[in-house]
Design a protein around this motif. Structure first.
Motif, PDB file in Angstrom:
ATOM      1  N   PHE A   1       0.783  -1.120   0.018  1.00 23.44           N
ATOM      2  CA  PHE A   1      -0.022  -0.102   0.033  1.00 23.44           C
ATOM      3  C   PHE A   1       1.004   1.168   0.021  1.00 23.44           C
ATOM      4  O   PHE A   1       1.966   1.327   0.454  1.00 23.44           O
ATOM      5  CB  PHE A   1      -0.913   0.060   1.200  1.00 23.44           C
ATOM      6  N   ASP A   2       0.528   2.498  -0.823  1.00 25.56           N
ATOM      7  CA  ASP A   2       0.853   3.778  -0.466  1.00 25.56           C
ATOM      8  C   ASP A   2      -0.082   4.155   0.593  1.00 25.56           C
ATOM      9  O   ASP A   2      -1.295   4.259   0.357  1.00 25.56           O
ATOM     10  CB  ASP A   2       0.884   4.296  -1.643  1.00 25.56           C
ATOM     11  N   LEU A   3       0.525   4.728   1.676  1.00 24.43           N
ATOM     12  CA  LEU A   3      -0.116   5.283   2.632  1.00 24.43           C
ATOM     13  C   LEU A   3       0.275   6.763   3.100  1.00 24.43           C
ATOM     14  O   LEU A   3       1.216   7.132   2.790  1.00 24.43           O
ATOM     15  CB  LEU A   3       0.101   4.400   4.058  1.00 24.43           C
ATOM     16  N   THR A   4      -0.707   7.491   3.624  1.00 23.54           N
ATOM     17  CA  THR A   4      -0.620   8.738   4.246  1.00 23.54           C
ATOM     18  C   THR A   4      -0.653   8.560   5.663  1.00 23.54           C
ATOM     19  O   THR A   4      -1.703   7.861   5.970  1.00 23.54           O
ATOM     20  CB  THR A   4      -1.339   9.775   3.422  1.00 23.54           C
ATOM     21  N   LEU A   5       0.244   8.859   6.500  1.00 19.45           N
ATOM     22  CA  LEU A   5       0.276   9.142   7.964  1.00 19.45           C
ATOM     23  C   LEU A   5      -0.176  10.444   8.402  1.00 19.45           C
ATOM     24  O   LEU A   5       0.601  11.631   7.889  1.00 19.45           O
ATOM     25  CB  LEU A   5       1.452   8.466   8.632  1.00 19.45           C
ATOM     26  N   GLU A   6      -1.161  10.668   9.308  1.00 19.49           N
ATOM     27  CA  GLU A   6      -1.787  12.020   9.710  1.00 19.49           C
ATOM     28  C   GLU A   6      -1.819  11.961  10.988  1.00 19.49           C
ATOM     29  O   GLU A   6      -2.721  11.133  11.524  1.00 19.49           O
ATOM     30  CB  GLU A   6      -2.975  12.387   8.765  1.00 19.49           C
ATOM     31  N   LEU A   7      -1.197  12.724  11.647  1.00 20.34           N
ATOM     32  CA  LEU A   7      -1.051  12.762  13.162  1.00 20.34           C
ATOM     33  C   LEU A   7      -2.245  13.846  13.707  1.00 20.34           C
ATOM     34  O   LEU A   7      -2.120  15.041  13.061  1.00 20.34           O
ATOM     35  CB  LEU A   7       0.148  13.169  13.876  1.00 20.34           C
ATOM     36  N   LYS A   8      -3.276  13.403  14.610  1.00 25.32           N
ATOM     37  CA  LYS A   8      -4.172  14.269  14.944  1.00 25.32           C
ATOM     38  C   LYS A   8      -3.972  14.145  16.650  1.00 25.32           C
ATOM     39  O   LYS A   8      -4.289  13.210  16.996  1.00 25.32           O
ATOM     40  CB  LYS A   8      -5.656  14.073  14.714  1.00 25.32           C
ATOM     41  N   LEU A   9      -3.574  15.149  17.286  1.00 21.73           N
ATOM     42  CA  LEU A   9      -3.175  15.100  18.557  1.00 21.73           C
ATOM     43  C   LEU A   9      -4.262  14.525  19.544  1.00 21.73           C
ATOM     44  O   LEU A   9      -5.414  14.904  19.056  1.00 21.73           O
ATOM     45  CB  LEU A   9      -2.722  16.367  19.222  1.00 21.73           C
ATOM     46  N   LEU A  10      -4.063  13.547  20.349  1.00 25.23           N
ATOM     47  CA  LEU A  10      -4.793  13.138  21.500  1.00 25.23           C
ATOM     48  C   LEU A  10      -4.829  14.118  22.622  1.00 25.23           C
ATOM     49  O   LEU A  10      -4.033  14.033  23.587  1.00 25.23           O
ATOM     50  CB  LEU A  10      -4.585  11.946  22.139  1.00 25.23           C
ATOM     51  N   ALA A  11      -5.962  15.217  22.788  1.00 30.62           N
ATOM     52  CA  ALA A  11      -5.881  16.003  23.815  1.00 30.62           C
ATOM     53  C   ALA A  11      -7.415  16.204  24.457  1.00 30.62           C
ATOM     54  O   ALA A  11      -8.152  16.104  23.538  1.00 30.62           O
ATOM     55  CB  ALA A  11      -5.331  17.426  23.308  1.00 30.62           C
ATOM     56  N   ASP A  12      -7.583  16.220  25.634  1.00 31.67           N
ATOM     57  CA  ASP A  12      -8.905  16.601  26.103  1.00 31.67           C
ATOM     58  C   ASP A  12      -9.403  17.943  25.856  1.00 31.67           C
ATOM     59  O   ASP A  12     -10.536  18.096  25.484  1.00 31.67           O
ATOM     60  CB  ASP A  12      -9.049  16.223  27.567  1.00 31.67           C
ATOM     61  N   VAL A  13      -8.441  18.734  26.187  1.00 29.80           N
ATOM     62  CA  VAL A  13      -9.006  20.239  26.107  1.00 29.80           C
ATOM     63  C   VAL A  13      -7.712  20.897  24.859  1.00 29.80           C
ATOM     64  O   VAL A  13      -6.907  20.833  24.988  1.00 29.80           O
ATOM     65  CB  VAL A  13      -8.583  20.808  27.363  1.00 29.80           C
ATOM     66  N   GLY A  14      -8.549  21.654  23.971  1.00 31.38           N
ATOM     67  CA  GLY A  14      -7.928  22.460  23.204  1.00 31.38           C
ATOM     68  C   GLY A  14      -7.918  24.038  23.523  1.00 31.38           C
ATOM     69  O   GLY A  14      -8.946  24.591  23.597  1.00 31.38           O
ATOM     70  N   LEU A  15      -6.602  24.633  23.468  1.00 25.37           N
ATOM     71  CA  LEU A  15      -6.670  26.135  23.672  1.00 25.37           C
ATOM     72  C   LEU A  15      -6.855  26.698  22.575  1.00 25.37           C
ATOM     73  O   LEU A  15      -5.590  26.726  21.515  1.00 25.37           O
ATOM     74  CB  LEU A  15      -5.514  26.343  24.378  1.00 25.37           C
ATOM     75  N   ILE A  16      -7.641  27.482  21.821  1.00 25.42           N
ATOM     76  CA  ILE A  16      -7.762  28.106  20.707  1.00 25.42           C
ATOM     77  C   ILE A  16      -7.994  29.799  20.902  1.00 25.42           C
ATOM     78  O   ILE A  16      -8.270  30.304  21.841  1.00 25.42           O
ATOM     79  CB  ILE A  16      -9.165  27.643  19.929  1.00 25.42           C
ATOM     80  N   GLY A  17      -7.738  30.493  19.715  1.00 25.98           N
ATOM     81  CA  GLY A  17      -7.761  31.846  19.736  1.00 25.98           C
ATOM     82  C   GLY A  17      -6.924  32.445  18.705  1.00 25.98           C
ATOM     83  O   GLY A  17      -6.177  31.773  18.148  1.00 25.98           O
ATOM     84  N   PHE A  18      -6.803  33.808  18.763  1.00 23.79           N
ATOM     85  CA  PHE A  18      -6.097  34.634  17.840  1.00 23.79           C
ATOM     86  C   PHE A  18      -4.816  34.429  18.094  1.00 23.79           C
ATOM     87  O   PHE A  18      -4.313  34.127  19.515  1.00 23.79           O
ATOM     88  CB  PHE A  18      -6.453  35.925  17.833  1.00 23.79           C
ATOM     89  N   PRO A  19      -3.789  34.747  17.377  1.00 24.08           N
ATOM     90  CA  PRO A  19      -2.325  34.798  17.884  1.00 24.08           C
ATOM     91  C   PRO A  19      -2.127  35.615  18.840  1.00 24.08           C
ATOM     92  O   PRO A  19      -2.715  36.891  18.951  1.00 24.08           O
ATOM     93  CB  PRO A  19      -1.536  35.209  16.291  1.00 24.08           C
ATOM     94  N   ASN A  20      -1.206  35.376  19.838  1.00 22.13           N
ATOM     95  CA  ASN A  20      -0.441  36.439  20.816  1.00 22.13           C
ATOM     96  C   ASN A  20      -1.646  36.613  21.924  1.00 22.13           C
ATOM     97  O   ASN A  20      -1.871  37.863  22.278  1.00 22.13           O
ATOM     98  CB  ASN A  20      -0.091  37.747  20.229  1.00 22.13           C
ATOM     99  N   VAL A  21      -2.867  35.836  22.060  1.00 23.25           N
ATOM    100  CA  VAL A  21      -3.785  35.992  23.150  1.00 23.25           C
ATOM    101  C   VAL A  21      -3.493  35.397  24.594  1.00 23.25           C
ATOM    102  O   VAL A  21      -4.030  35.624  25.293  1.00 23.25           O
ATOM    103  CB  VAL A  21      -5.396  35.634  22.578  1.00 23.25           C
ATOM    104  N   GLY A  22      -2.393  34.596  24.587  1.00 23.19           N
ATOM    105  CA  GLY A  22      -1.952  34.062  25.722  1.00 23.19           C
ATOM    106  C   GLY A  22      -1.916  32.583  25.914  1.00 23.19           C
ATOM    107  O   GLY A  22      -1.930  32.142  26.983  1.00 23.19           O
ATOM    108  N   LYS A  23      -2.306  31.841  24.861  1.00 23.64           N
ATOM    109  CA  LYS A  23      -2.524  30.411  24.964  1.00 23.64           C
ATOM    110  C   LYS A  23      -1.296  29.634  25.532  1.00 23.64           C
ATOM    111  O   LYS A  23      -1.384  28.910  26.332  1.00 23.64           O
ATOM    112  CB  LYS A  23      -3.023  29.826  23.811  1.00 23.64           C
ATOM    113  N   SER A  24      -0.110  29.948  25.020  1.00 19.89           N
ATOM    114  CA  SER A  24       1.101  29.468  25.506  1.00 19.89           C
ATOM    115  C   SER A  24       1.506  29.683  27.006  1.00 19.89           C
ATOM    116  O   SER A  24       1.902  29.062  27.598  1.00 19.89           O
ATOM    117  CB  SER A  24       2.384  29.636  24.604  1.00 19.89           C
ATOM    118  N   THR A  25       1.192  30.871  27.106  1.00 19.40           N
ATOM    119  CA  THR A  25       1.287  31.378  28.786  1.00 19.40           C
ATOM    120  C   THR A  25       0.590  30.516  29.653  1.00 19.40           C
ATOM    121  O   THR A  25       1.018  29.963  30.586  1.00 19.40           O
ATOM    122  CB  THR A  25       1.138  32.790  28.853  1.00 19.40           C
TER     123      THR A  25
END
Length: 423
Positions: free
Chosen positions: A148-172
């Motif tokens: 087979f020719d396969l495509t492997l695609e990683l979709k992170l297993l996380a309970d909670v996703g932090l979303i928002g515009f850039p520089n709103v403080g998600k990483s902090t």
């Protein structure tokens, strides 16, 4: 380097050939056929590994080939099975058939999954002895393994996703609530890849949070790196929607909130209905009190859970964490995607239905079982050809050809092999 999508090729091993052998021993006359079967080809097996967080390894190795089975030997000695190839991938990796894009397997559990099965070993001549054919001088070759020719695609297993515009403080925020240490700086697109962190609520309760790099308008249609990041939100059971209410950059918090939700809906209708907790961040440096109060009233009118925090000073952060844990306890588990593609399995023992068509004087014989029959026939051996001829006759191929008016000398095509028809 974070890599979350790659293309690879996998090939299972070929089965070993059956042996043509006859028992030879002093004082034992006419010992008879004793050719052993060939060994099974090796499988290509995928396993989820918790210690991997990226598909980086697959950038340098794109081809995975399992070992071939050994040939059978005399004395009814069977060949050794081929060596399996074990491929480790991060938990949450999707395995897709490359050409159709159909999902084969979502590797989110602990069970090894055989993607490509090794070919069956060929039968030795001991299988073909009968009262009428006491000295079979043919054996079956091994069958080819799946590839087979396969495509492997990683979709992170996380309970909670932090979303928002850039520089709103998600990483902090992620660095405050977990032991994760993402890069933090006061400029847009500091975070270039998703980051995971384990959040401990108490001695027995914890959950995994993912810092999704900042989205922009048009992300749902692929603007910027929209699809590249949004795929990692799909599994999240709960979203923490961070909004910068300080208004330092002159943006309207309500417009920011609605823009991100529109992009989620454009990318996936299911995401637009995912539970959200709205988190108003940077409340310690508010520049426009009126805009801030207007946003607060707007969210409360929608009936969404609303928290005011300052990720930089940690004010209000524990309340958000406790609310997230409470909601997670009531939500269904992390999404596991259902397979869409099932590799075709050809079985000689299955129903021997055939379809015959005639095109420009050539009769094409087709049937799902014929491919396996062709693979198991050694056309250089007379008795093997007779076995092939008998299988076609018993399946009614000749009768149907004659009903269609075939003439002597006409060409018959059986799965790519062409023969002249003799009455």
């Amino acid at each position: 380097m974070f890599v979350d999508i790659v293309k690879i090729h996998v090939k299972a091993g070929r089965g070993g050939d059956g042996a043509v052998s006859f028992h030879r021993e002093k004082y034992i006359a006419a010992g008879g056929p004793d050719g052993g079967d060939g060994g099974r080809g090796g499988n290509v097996v995928f396993i989820a590994d918790n210690h991997m967080s990226s598909l980086m390894d697959f950038r340098y190795t794109r081809k995975y080939v399992a070992g071939n089975g050994e040939n059978g030997r005399g004395g009814r000695c069977y060949g050794k099975s081929g060596q399996d190839v074990i491929v480790k991938v991060p938990r949450g990796t999707l395995i897709r058939e490359q050409h159709s894009g159909a999902l084969i397997k979502d590797l989110s559990d602990n069970e090894p999954f055989i993607v490509a099965r090794g070919g069956r070993g060929g039968w030795g001549n001991s299988h073909f002895a009968n009262p009428r054919r006491q000295v079979p001088r043919f054996a079956h070759p091994g069958l080819e393994g799946e590839s087979f020719d396969l495509t492997l695609e990683l979709k992170l297993l996380a309970d909670v996703g932090l979303i928002g515009f850039p520089n709103v403080g998600k990483s902090t925020l992620l660095s405050v609530i977990s032991a994760a240490r993402p890069k933090i700086a006061n400029y847009h697109f500091t975070t270039l890849v998703p980051n995971l962190g384990v959040v401990s609520v108490d001695e027995v309760t914890s959950f995994v949070a993912a810092d999704i790099p900042g989205l922009i308008e048009g992300a749902g249609e692929g603007a910027g790196l929209g699809h590249y990041f949004l795929r990692h939100v799909e599994r999240c059971r709960l979203l923490l929607h961070l909004v910068d209410v300080s208004c330092i950059e002159g943006r309207d918090p309500i417009e920011d909130f609605e823009t991100i939700n529109r992009e989620l809906a454009v990318y996936s209708e299911a995401l637009s209905h995912r539970p959200q907790i709205v988190v108003a961040n940077k409340t310690d440096i508010i520049q426009d009190e009126e805009a801030y109060q207007r946003f607060r009233a707007y969210i409360e009118e929608k009936g969404l859970p609303y928290f005011e925090i300052s990720a930089a000073t940690t004010a209000g952060v524990r309340d958000v964490v406790r609310e997230a844990a409470r909601q997670l306890s009531e939500l269904p588990p992390v999404i596991v995607f259902e397979p869409e593609y099932v590799p075709p399995m050809i079985d000689v023992g299955a129903s021997r239905e055939i379809e015959i068509t005639c095109d420009e004087g050539v009769y094409y014989v087709e049937g799902t079982w014929l491919e396996r029959l062709i693979q198991s026939t050694n056309f250089t051996d007379y008795e093997s050809r007779m076995f092939f001829d008998k299988a076609l006759r018993e399946a009614g191929v000749y009768d149907k050809l004659e009903e269609m008016g075939i003439n002597e000398g006409d060409t018959v095509d059986v799965e790519g092999y062409q023969f002249d028809y003799i009455l």
